[in-house]
Design a protein around this motif. Structure first.
Motif, PDB file in Angstrom:
ATOM      1  N   TYR A  38      41.336 -13.704  13.813  1.00 51.45           N
ATOM      2  CA  TYR A  38      40.428 -15.184  14.381  1.00 51.45           C
ATOM      3  C   TYR A  38      41.401 -15.420  15.671  1.00 51.45           C
ATOM      4  CZ  TYR A  38      37.917 -15.691  10.361  1.00 51.45           C
ATOM      5  OH  TYR A  38      37.258 -15.437   9.082  1.00 51.45           O
ATOM      6  N   ARG A  39      40.233 -15.784  16.074  1.00 50.13           N
ATOM      7  CA  ARG A  39      41.480 -16.829  17.608  1.00 50.13           C
ATOM      8  C   ARG A  39      40.734 -18.353  18.038  1.00 50.13           C
ATOM      9  NH1 ARG A  39      43.078 -14.162  21.952  1.00 50.13           N
ATOM     10  NH2 ARG A  39      43.067 -11.581  21.477  1.00 50.13           N
ATOM     11  N   PHE A  40      41.747 -19.142  18.094  1.00 51.65           N
ATOM     12  CA  PHE A  40      41.657 -20.552  18.283  1.00 51.65           C
ATOM     13  C   PHE A  40      41.422 -21.033  19.150  1.00 51.65           C
ATOM     14  CE2 PHE A  40      42.891 -18.885  14.098  1.00 51.65           C
ATOM     15  CZ  PHE A  40      42.329 -18.914  13.015  1.00 51.65           C
ATOM     16  N   LYS A  41      41.069 -22.344  19.649  1.00 50.43           N
ATOM     17  CA  LYS A  41      40.977 -22.950  21.063  1.00 50.43           C
ATOM     18  C   LYS A  41      40.677 -24.446  20.724  1.00 50.43           C
ATOM     19  CE  LYS A  41      38.669 -21.708  24.782  1.00 50.43           C
ATOM     20  NZ  LYS A  41      39.770 -21.920  26.000  1.00 50.43           N
ATOM     21  N   TYR A  42      41.713 -25.471  21.644  1.00 55.98           N
ATOM     22  CA  TYR A  42      40.984 -26.996  21.515  1.00 55.98           C
ATOM     23  C   TYR A  42      40.931 -27.524  22.682  1.00 55.98           C
ATOM     24  CZ  TYR A  42      45.214 -27.121  17.820  1.00 55.98           C
ATOM     25  OH  TYR A  42      45.837 -27.340  16.331  1.00 55.98           O
ATOM     26  N   VAL A  43      40.359 -28.204  22.237  1.00 51.53           N
ATOM     27  CA  VAL A  43      39.575 -28.553  23.131  1.00 51.53           C
ATOM     28  C   VAL A  43      39.345 -30.382  23.478  1.00 51.53           C
ATOM     29  CG1 VAL A  43      37.258 -29.407  23.847  1.00 51.53           C
ATOM     30  CG2 VAL A  43      37.759 -27.279  23.244  1.00 51.53           C
ATOM     31  N   LEU A  44      40.206 -30.970  24.642  1.00 51.41           N
ATOM     32  CA  LEU A  44      40.468 -32.632  24.644  1.00 51.41           C
ATOM     33  C   LEU A  44      38.521 -33.159  25.190  1.00 51.41           C
ATOM     34  CD1 LEU A  44      42.127 -34.942  24.363  1.00 51.41           C
ATOM     35  CD2 LEU A  44      43.050 -34.370  26.697  1.00 51.41           C
ATOM     36  N   VAL A  45      38.122 -33.621  24.684  1.00 45.95           N
ATOM     37  CA  VAL A  45      37.011 -34.034  24.978  1.00 45.95           C
ATOM     38  C   VAL A  45      37.342 -35.937  24.705  1.00 45.95           C
ATOM     39  CG1 VAL A  45      34.581 -35.258  24.447  1.00 45.95           C
ATOM     40  CG2 VAL A  45      35.949 -33.083  23.305  1.00 45.95           C
ATOM     41  N   ASN A  46      36.468 -36.358  25.800  1.00 45.16           N
ATOM     42  CA  ASN A  46      36.570 -37.765  26.802  1.00 45.16           C
ATOM     43  C   ASN A  46      35.388 -38.385  25.622  1.00 45.16           C
ATOM     44  OD1 ASN A  46      36.208 -41.299  27.639  1.00 45.16           O
ATOM     45  ND2 ASN A  46      36.971 -39.819  29.102  1.00 45.16           N
ATOM     46  N   MET A  47      35.841 -39.158  25.068  1.00 43.70           N
ATOM     47  CA  MET A  47      34.782 -39.663  23.981  1.00 43.70           C
ATOM     48  C   MET A  47      33.415 -40.735  24.111  1.00 43.70           C
ATOM     49  SD  MET A  47      34.771 -38.022  21.535  1.00 43.70           S
ATOM     50  CE  MET A  47      33.719 -38.576  20.522  1.00 43.70           C
ATOM     51  N   VAL A  72      33.661 -32.641  28.352  1.00 34.38           N
ATOM     52  CA  VAL A  72      35.321 -31.831  28.468  1.00 34.38           C
ATOM     53  C   VAL A  72      36.951 -32.560  28.921  1.00 34.38           C
ATOM     54  CG1 VAL A  72      36.727 -30.007  27.931  1.00 34.38           C
ATOM     55  CG2 VAL A  72      34.540 -29.660  27.483  1.00 34.38           C
ATOM     56  N   GLN A  73      37.725 -33.355  28.829  1.00 32.38           N
ATOM     57  CA  GLN A  73      38.798 -33.354  30.047  1.00 32.38           C
ATOM     58  C   GLN A  73      39.153 -32.681  30.431  1.00 32.38           C
ATOM     59  OE1 GLN A  73      38.553 -36.895  31.032  1.00 32.38           O
ATOM     60  NE2 GLN A  73      40.953 -36.108  32.187  1.00 32.38           N
ATOM     61  N   ASP A  74      39.865 -31.542  28.855  1.00 32.13           N
ATOM     62  CA  ASP A  74      40.565 -30.488  28.823  1.00 32.13           C
ATOM     63  C   ASP A  74      40.122 -29.372  27.542  1.00 32.13           C
ATOM     64  OD1 ASP A  74      42.484 -28.935  30.302  1.00 32.13           O
ATOM     65  OD2 ASP A  74      44.448 -30.207  29.884  1.00 32.13           O
ATOM     66  N   GLN A  75      41.394 -28.253  27.899  1.00 30.77           N
ATOM     67  CA  GLN A  75      41.297 -27.332  26.791  1.00 30.77           C
ATOM     68  C   GLN A  75      41.879 -26.558  27.251  1.00 30.77           C
ATOM     69  OE1 GLN A  75      37.722 -24.579  27.344  1.00 30.77           O
ATOM     70  NE2 GLN A  75      37.545 -25.972  28.799  1.00 30.77           N
ATOM     71  N   THR A  76      42.200 -25.595  26.218  1.00 30.81           N
ATOM     72  CA  THR A  76      43.705 -24.738  25.823  1.00 30.81           C
ATOM     73  C   THR A  76      43.362 -23.260  26.382  1.00 30.81           C
ATOM     74  OG1 THR A  76      43.883 -24.388  23.078  1.00 30.81           O
ATOM     75  CG2 THR A  76      45.116 -26.316  24.057  1.00 30.81           C
ATOM     76  N   LEU A  77      43.812 -22.567  25.894  1.00 28.31           N
ATOM     77  CA  LEU A  77      43.676 -21.511  26.271  1.00 28.31           C
ATOM     78  C   LEU A  77      43.873 -20.331  24.491  1.00 28.31           C
ATOM     79  CD1 LEU A  77      46.471 -18.951  27.856  1.00 28.31           C
ATOM     80  CD2 LEU A  77      44.389 -20.242  29.564  1.00 28.31           C
ATOM     81  N   TRP A  78      42.443 -20.067  24.803  1.00 28.72           N
ATOM     82  CA  TRP A  78      42.139 -18.953  22.987  1.00 28.72           C
ATOM     83  C   TRP A  78      43.612 -19.140  22.512  1.00 28.72           C
ATOM     84  CZ3 TRP A  78      38.631 -19.559  20.413  1.00 28.72           C
ATOM     85  CH2 TRP A  78      36.900 -20.277  20.734  1.00 28.72           C
ATOM     86  N   SER A  79      43.579 -18.401  21.813  1.00 33.21           N
ATOM     87  CA  SER A  79      45.438 -17.932  21.008  1.00 33.21           C
ATOM     88  C   SER A  79      45.171 -16.360  20.639  1.00 33.21           C
ATOM     89  CB  SER A  79      45.407 -18.908  19.300  1.00 33.21           C
ATOM     90  OG  SER A  79      44.006 -18.165  18.712  1.00 33.21           O
ATOM     91  N   ASP A  80      46.266 -16.286  20.460  1.00 31.27           N
ATOM     92  CA  ASP A  80      46.409 -15.257  20.101  1.00 31.27           C
ATOM     93  C   ASP A  80      45.949 -14.548  18.609  1.00 31.27           C
ATOM     94  OD1 ASP A  80      48.549 -14.229  22.660  1.00 31.27           O
ATOM     95  OD2 ASP A  80      50.492 -14.515  21.483  1.00 31.27           O
ATOM     96  N   PRO A  81      44.828 -13.120  18.435  1.00 33.73           N
ATOM     97  CA  PRO A  81      44.766 -13.082  17.850  1.00 33.73           C
ATOM     98  C   PRO A  81      45.365 -12.980  16.010  1.00 33.73           C
ATOM     99  CG  PRO A  81      43.982 -11.481  18.438  1.00 33.73           C
ATOM    100  CD  PRO A  81      45.222 -11.275  19.665  1.00 33.73           C
ATOM    101  N   ILE A  82      45.210 -13.858  15.282  1.00 32.72           N
ATOM    102  CA  ILE A  82      45.421 -14.346  14.133  1.00 32.72           C
ATOM    103  C   ILE A  82      44.923 -13.996  12.486  1.00 32.72           C
ATOM    104  CG2 ILE A  82      46.340 -16.232  12.647  1.00 32.72           C
ATOM    105  CD1 ILE A  82      47.241 -17.742  15.362  1.00 32.72           C
ATOM    106  N   ARG A  83      45.333 -12.796  12.352  1.00 32.91           N
ATOM    107  CA  ARG A  83      44.808 -12.075  10.873  1.00 32.91           C
ATOM    108  C   ARG A  83      45.241 -12.365   9.527  1.00 32.91           C
ATOM    109  NH1 ARG A  83      42.512  -7.097  10.201  1.00 32.91           N
ATOM    110  NH2 ARG A  83      42.297  -5.960   8.397  1.00 32.91           N
ATOM    111  N   THR A  84      43.787 -13.532   8.664  1.00 34.83           N
ATOM    112  CA  THR A  84      44.156 -13.856   6.920  1.00 34.83           C
ATOM    113  C   THR A  84      44.372 -12.386   6.866  1.00 34.83           C
ATOM    114  OG1 THR A  84      42.263 -12.895   7.071  1.00 34.83           O
ATOM    115  CG2 THR A  84      42.432 -15.171   7.644  1.00 34.83           C
TER     116      THR A  84
END
Length: 287
Positions: A162-171, A176-188
Motif C-alpha cells: 500500500y501507499r499512503f498520503k496525507y492531505v491538509l484541508v481547509n475546512m 486542499v491546502q497542502d499534501q504530502t507525497l505518496w509514501s514508499d510501498p509498505i507491505r502488510t
C-alpha cells in the motif's frame, strides 16, 4: 537532546517542506509489531504543515490509501477545483481502483501535543498513541454495521503493498491546502501456513507440531485419570469398612440372646428331668 516529537517529525522530512513529506511507519518507540496482517501504523505529520506558513482557521488532515499499482503511482486525491476526493473503501475496492479516504483527524498545534516524558505512564498511553500515531485498518466492523457513520477504516489485505498520503484541508473553504507525497510501498505481513512453520531443531511440519502438542498433553490426562481411579478406590474401601462394622455389631448384639436360649437345654441335659415336689420333701426328711 531534542524531544522525541521533533525526531519523529525530522524522520518524515524530504527536502524540508510539507509538500515533500512522505508518511512513515510508526517508530518502534511506540509500536513494535508493525505492520501486521491487516493494519499499518503511521506517524502523524506533526508540526509539518504548520511549519511552512502560518495557518489560521480550522484544518483537518485526511489520510488516503492506495494499493501500490504501477498505473496509480501518481494518483491524485483532489479534483480540478482542489476539492479532496471522498471515495470510500467500498467504492475503490479497497484501494485497487483508486485512492480512498480512510482516516480524518484535526491538525494539532505543536504546543498542544502531550509530553512524551510520561510515555511510560500506562494511564496516559492511549492518549499519547492517539496523538502521535494513526492506524490504518483498525475498524473491523464498519463494513458490516448498517448503523455505522463516519469514515470506514476496515482491515487491509494481507501480503499487499500500500501507499499512503496525507492531505491538509481547509475546512472553511473545503479545499486542499497542502499534501504530502505518496509514501514508499509498505507491505502488510503474509499469513504463514502451518505446514511451512520452521520448528528447528528437527524441522517438523505444522501437522507434526499439532500431533506433538496432542501427545504432549496425553500424560496430563492419564495422570488425571489415575488420580481419579485412586480416589474412587479409596471411597469404595471406606464404604466396605462401614458395612463390615455394621454386620459385626449386629452379630455381637444377637449372640447373648442365642446363648440365653441355649442355657435351659444345657441344664436339662446335665441335671436330668425336673423333680417332683414330694420327692424333694422326702429327700429333705431323710437328711
Amino acid at each position: 537532546m531534542p524531544p522525541l516529537w521533533a525526531l519523529l517529525a525530522l524522520g518524515c522530512l524530504r527536502l524540508g517542506s510539507a509538500v515533500n513529506l512522505q508518511p512513515q511507519l510508526a517508530s518502534v518507540t511506540f509500536i513494535t509489531n508493525n505492520p501486521t496482517l491487516t493494519t499499518v501504523a503511521l506517524e502523524k505529520p506533526l508540526c509539518m504543515f504548520d511549519s511552512s506558513e502560518a495557518l489560521t482557521g480550522d484544518y483537518e488532515v485526511y489520510l488516503h490509501v492506495l494499493v501500490d499499482l504501477a498505473s496509480f503511482r501518481n494518483a491524485s486525491v483532489q479534483d480540478s477545483t482542489k476539492t479532496p476526493l471522498s471515495s470510500t473503501f467500498q467504492q475503490t475496492e479497497g484501494g485497487r481502483t483508486g485512492p480512498y479516504r480512510a482516516v480524518a483527524f484535526d491538525l494539532t498545534p505543536c504546543s498542544d501535543l502531550p509530553s512524551l516524558d510520561v510515555v511510560r505512564d500506562v494511564s496516559q498511553a492511549s492518549e499519547i498513541l492517539n496523538a502521535y500515531l494513526v492506524r490504518v485498518g483498525a475498524n473491523g466492523t464498519c463494513l458490516w454495521d448498517p448503523n455505522f457513520q463516519g469514515l470506514c477504516n476496515p482491515p487491509l489485505s494481507a501480503a499487499t503493498e500500500y501507499r499512503f498520503k496525507y492531505v491538509l484541508v481547509n475546512m472553511s473553504t473545503g479545499l486542499v491546502q497542502d499534501q504530502t507525497l505518496w509514501s514508499d510501498p509498505i507491505r502488510t505481513r503474509r499469513l504463514t501456513p502451518y505446514s511451512s512453520i520452521d520448528t528447528w531443531p528437527g524441522r517438523r511440519s505444522g501437522g507434526m507440531i499439532v500431533i506433538t502438542s496432542i501427545l504432549g498433553s496425553l500424560p496430563f490426562f492419564l495422570l488425571l485419570g489415575f488420580a481419579g481411579a485412586i480416589v474412587l478406590s479409596l471411597a469404595d474401601m471406606r464404604s466396605s469398612d462401614g458395612e463390615m462394622t455394621h454386620d459385626s455389631q449386629i452379630t455381637q448384639e444377637a449372640l447373648p440372646n442365642t446363648l440365653g436360649t441355649s442355657e435351659p437345654s444345657y441344664t436339662s441335659v446335665n441335671r436330668g428331668p425336673p423333680l417332683d415336689r414330694a420327692e424333694v420333701y422326702s429327700s429333705k426328711l431323710q437328711d
